[in-house]
Design an enzyme around this catalytic site. Sequence first.
Site, PDB file in Angstrom:
ATOM      1  N   ASP A   7       0.864  -1.176   0.000  1.00  0.00           N
ATOM      2  CA  ASP A   7       0.000   0.000   0.000  1.00  0.00           C
ATOM      3  C   ASP A   7       0.912   1.240   0.000  1.00  0.00           C
ATOM      4  O   ASP A   7       2.079   1.158   0.394  1.00  0.00           O
ATOM      5  CB  ASP A   7      -0.891  -0.029   1.243  1.00  0.00           C
ATOM      6  N   ASP A   9      -0.262   5.031   0.836  1.00  0.00           N
ATOM      7  CA  ASP A   9      -0.547   6.075   1.826  1.00  0.00           C
ATOM      8  C   ASP A   9      -0.513   5.544   3.252  1.00  0.00           C
ATOM      9  O   ASP A   9      -1.170   4.546   3.568  1.00  0.00           O
ATOM     10  CB  ASP A   9      -1.909   6.691   1.535  1.00  0.00           C
ATOM     11  N   ASP A 178      -1.473  -0.235   6.284  1.00  0.00           N
ATOM     12  CA  ASP A 178      -1.777   0.390   7.573  1.00  0.00           C
ATOM     13  C   ASP A 178      -3.260   0.350   7.898  1.00  0.00           C
ATOM     14  O   ASP A 178      -3.653   0.639   9.022  1.00  0.00           O
ATOM     15  CB  ASP A 178      -1.360   1.865   7.540  1.00  0.00           C
TER      16      ASP A 178
END
Length: 219
Positions: A7, A9, A178
Amino acid sequence: MALALFDLDETLITGDSASLWLEHMVAQELAPAAMVAEEQAMMSLYHQGKMDMHQYMAFTLQPLVGKSRHWLDQQCQHFAERVLRERIYPEGLARIEWHRKRGDELVLISASGEHLVAPMARMLGMDHCVAILLEEQQGMLTGQTRGTLSFREGKVARIEQLFAGQAGLWQGSHGYSDSHNDLPLLRAVAHPHAVNPAPSLRQVAEALSWPTLSWRLAA
């Protein structure tokens, strides 16, 4: 060869590229300042797992309607180099390099638009970029998206589309994120990793004994 899915961001970089890009557009007088507060309200829903991604993309792409794809790509390349590069976690770079030396297939996969993710994929030396695709007509942006959005279950679907027909696709795969929104992807990979996880993802990671990684910017 195994997949290594990262991922972008809040995983490889601190902050959210789409939010930062909107702030950049406002600073460049390409978007009205009032958009920032509304976008932040939408991002609050994202963190709660309640965002309508089609609605978010339609809203944040409004300032780009009628712009040329060539213009946008130039703008986002400069934005990535000037704003996002300094936000990359060194530990993330090290993990990417670890996978590269193993011969793994490196994929940057994000629920942000391809205009923001593609320059970062090039910067990071990824083999593939999976992001939300922008619709254009005769080289001009319509403000709409196309295809399956790489969001939640859509990330898994896009990976399976990209590597269609490849036997043992998920065997030995690694995933890094996250966000609780990426649980479908993290459940699909053989080796999930929670990076600087949001509280809801941390809870799941602890319950399932997934590795939790803490990445920080260099002092």
